[in-house]
Design an enzyme around this catalytic site. Structure first.
Site, mmCIF file in Angstrom:
data_model
loop_
_atom_site.group_PDB
_atom_site.id
_atom_site.type_symbol
_atom_site.label_atom_id
_atom_site.label_comp_id
_atom_site.label_asym_id
_atom_site.label_seq_id
_atom_site.Cartn_x
_atom_site.Cartn_y
_atom_site.Cartn_z
ATOM 1 N N ASP A 85 15.590 -7.752 25.900
ATOM 2 C CA ASP A 85 16.201 -7.193 27.096
ATOM 3 C C ASP A 85 15.117 -6.808 28.106
ATOM 4 O O ASP A 85 14.089 -6.237 27.736
ATOM 5 C CB ASP A 85 17.023 -5.961 26.685
ATOM 6 C CG ASP A 85 17.858 -5.400 27.813
ATOM 7 O OD1 ASP A 85 18.755 -6.118 28.283
ATOM 8 O OD2 ASP A 85 17.606 -4.260 28.215
ATOM 9 N N GLU A 128 14.819 -11.977 28.646
ATOM 10 C CA GLU A 128 15.614 -11.825 29.862
ATOM 11 C C GLU A 128 14.654 -11.475 30.999
ATOM 12 O O GLU A 128 13.934 -10.477 30.931
ATOM 13 C CB GLU A 128 16.652 -10.718 29.697
ATOM 14 C CG GLU A 128 17.464 -10.475 30.963
ATOM 15 C CD GLU A 128 18.255 -9.181 30.911
ATOM 16 O OE1 GLU A 128 19.370 -9.149 31.451
ATOM 17 O OE2 GLU A 128 17.757 -8.184 30.347
#
Length: 565
Positions: free
Chosen positions: A215, A278
């Site tokens: 993330d 990401e």
């Protein structure tokens, strides 16, 4: 001694085993909304395990599971208070071990989210760090003194709204938070933090996970001088304050890449494991390239490029072009847990409701005519060179849900309503059974309402129909698996003008031509198309809106053909 030919064959097998992720199709599962096994209204790990045979039937290579770790759930699992624990809402570590075992039995890999840029305020690391300026973890988070007038140390802004700094009276300092105030940022300039995070990685790798989705991977480190971010350039300013800055001091810092290089060395000690990062920000494509180039950092990365407004053919081509040299490896997603579902977003021309980054430069703006349906977008996704991610329900063609304000759970949506309804509309429960309570999600009222528009698209309703979105998606995934050109081959853009996109994947007799009309109207077939496009014997797959006899491309046309030598 093996013959040279045998050595070559063995090398190919080794590469397939270790680089399985190249060209793979992965299925994202949002645990809260996938399947509820214990009847408390919240999806759980046992529910996922129970539904894994369905996921395997899609033909995907593996799954990515969004966070299921111990958390106060202010941001529904992206605020972790124990990186090694399973939140009781989702089950136990034993439940996770059973999930891994079943997925592997079914021939699927398992990726899990790792949220390392920040923690929950309840995390023991933060509880110790906030207590004083001289404890063992005093510098594990990003702390800074107030300015002389008491205001935050600089102008950095949170992606969730407001300043990115929160006052901590115990230390009489501010701490950095790129997201919610109760989600403090870890200090990746601290060697002990890096070691602790790498130990978390080893913990899950030792339990058998096949990879990590990282993330906010380019937000790990910050500018240690805490310099103000400059204003965004004209034409690149968004509607919210955080999108009015150029994040040169809060993103893409050299220390982030250096940490990912340390992580890669750990991953290399576990053969066949991988990382996908990401990557957000206005220049995400360049960062993706930098972080995946060579074999020293991320295995692959994806951005928000296709999670915003609908692209035209040229916008798709611009995203593909930088990867033509074979350096690095991209990943692509059209839907996920943070973006409105593609079936609605690219039909109506709507922008994303939340994004740690921006959309495709030059993409179609909001308010355009209705676009093609979800089958076109699934076909386009399967045509792209890279690793691709399908979000749960995307294979059913689910539209975005409209969740009433009184049922909203997403803090971003609640804070920005009615201008933005937030992310709950893409997180509503998965519809499994047409006639079952709550569409078969579980026995109790779910945490978000089941969308009536989804019930008619339930899995059991689509299973027996060979022309359903579900079964056509299976056929597309199977095509990608069976055609080496689609999975691993080079990608050449033969045409990208207006709504017409023509790609050539691979070379020679093994090549594949992919043809699309991404627009809302029929258009003439462009001149110069390969002859195989007009030869039915070369058709590998075509939507109902395939090339007509008069060489018109109907709206939403999508087709794959064997290429000429």
């Amino acid at each position: 001694m093996p013959s040279p030919r045998m050595e070559k064959a063995l090398e190919i097998v080794r590469t397939m085993n270790t680089d399985w992720w190249r060209g793979a199709t992965l299925y994202q599962i949002y645990p809260r909304s996938f399947a509820d096994a214990n009847g408390d209204g919240i999806g759980d790990l046992a529910g996922i395990t129970r539904r894994l045979p369905y996921v395997a039937s899609l033909g995907v290579d593996g799954i990515w599971i969004s966070p299921f770790f111990t958390s106060p759930m202010r941001d529904f699992g992206y605020d972790v208070s124990d990186h090694r624990g399973v939140d009781a809402r989702f089950g136990t570590l034993a439940d996770f071990d059973a999930l891994i075992a079943e997925a592997h039995r079914l021939g699927m890999k398992v990726l899990i989210d790792q949220v390392w840029s920040h923690t929950a305020a309840e995390h023991p690391w933060f509880q110790e760090s906030r207590a004083s300026r001289d404890n063992a973890k005093a510098d594990w988070y990003v702390w800074a003194d107030a300015r002389e007038d008491g205001t935050p140390p600089n102008n950095w802004l949170s992606w969730m709204g407001g300043p990115a700094w929160r006052w901590e009276p115990r230390r009489r300092q501010y701490h950095l938070h790129h997201f919610l105030p109760q989600m403090p940022d870890l200090n990746f300039h601290c060697p002990a933090v890096q070691e602790a995070v790498l130990d978390v990685a080893r913990f899950w790798l030792d339990r058998g996970v096949d990879g990590f989705r990282l993330d906010t991977a380019n937000l790990y480190a910050h500018d240690p001088l805490l310099r103000d971010n400059p204003p965004a350039r004209p034409g690149h300013r968004g509607d919210s304050p955080v999108l009015m800055q150029d994040h040169v001091h809060t993103m893409d810092q050299p220390a982030s890449l250096a940490f990912l290089q340390r992580l890669r060395k750990v991953m290399n000690t576990y053969p066949g494991r991988m990382t996908v990062g990401e990557i957000g920000g206005a220049d995400a494509l360049a960062t993706m390239r930098a972080y995946t180039r060579g074999h020293s950092a991320l295995h692959t990365a994806y951005s928000f490029a296709f999670l915003g407004v609908r692209p035209d053919a040229a916008a798709v081509a611009r995203q593909l072009a930088p990867w033509a040299d074979g350096e690095g490896w991209p990943s692509w997603a059209f839907s996920n847990h943070d973006a409105p579902r593609v079936a609605t977003r690219w039909r109506d021309g709507a922008a994303a409701s939340f994004g740690f980054g921006g959309g495709v430069d030059g993409a179609t703006s909001a308010g355009v005519d209705a676009g093609p349906g979800p089958l076109t977008w699934m076909a386009l996704l399967m045509a792209l060179r890279g690793t691709v991610f399908v979000y749960q329900g995307e294979e059913l063609g689910l539209p975005q849900s409209e969740v009433p304000f009184e049922r909203l759970q997403d803090p971003y949506g609640i804070a920005n309503w009615p201008a933005s309804p937030g992310r709950d509309g893409c997180r509503t429960p998965m519809p499994w059974v047409l006639d079952a309570p709550h569409a078969g999600f579980g026995a109790a009222e779910p945490w978000l309402p089941v969308d009536p528009a989804h019930v008619s698209r339930a899995v059991d309703r689509q299973e027996p129909d060979p022309d359903s979105m579900l079964n056509r998606t299976r056929a597309l995934i199977r095509l990608r698996q069976q055609q080496p050109a689609l999975r691993h081959g080079a990608c050449e853009v033969l045409r990208a003008q207006g709504p017409v996109l023509v790609l050539r994947r691979g070379h020679g007799l093994d090549g594949v031509i992919a043809l699309f009309n991404l627009g809302a109207d029929a258009v003439p077939a462009p001149p110069g198309l390969p002859a195989t496009v007009f030869d039915a014997t070369h058709t590998l797959w075509a939507s109902e809106a395939s090339l007509s006899a008069d060489r018109l491309l109907p709206a939403g046309a999508a087709a794959f053909y064997r290429a000429e030598a």
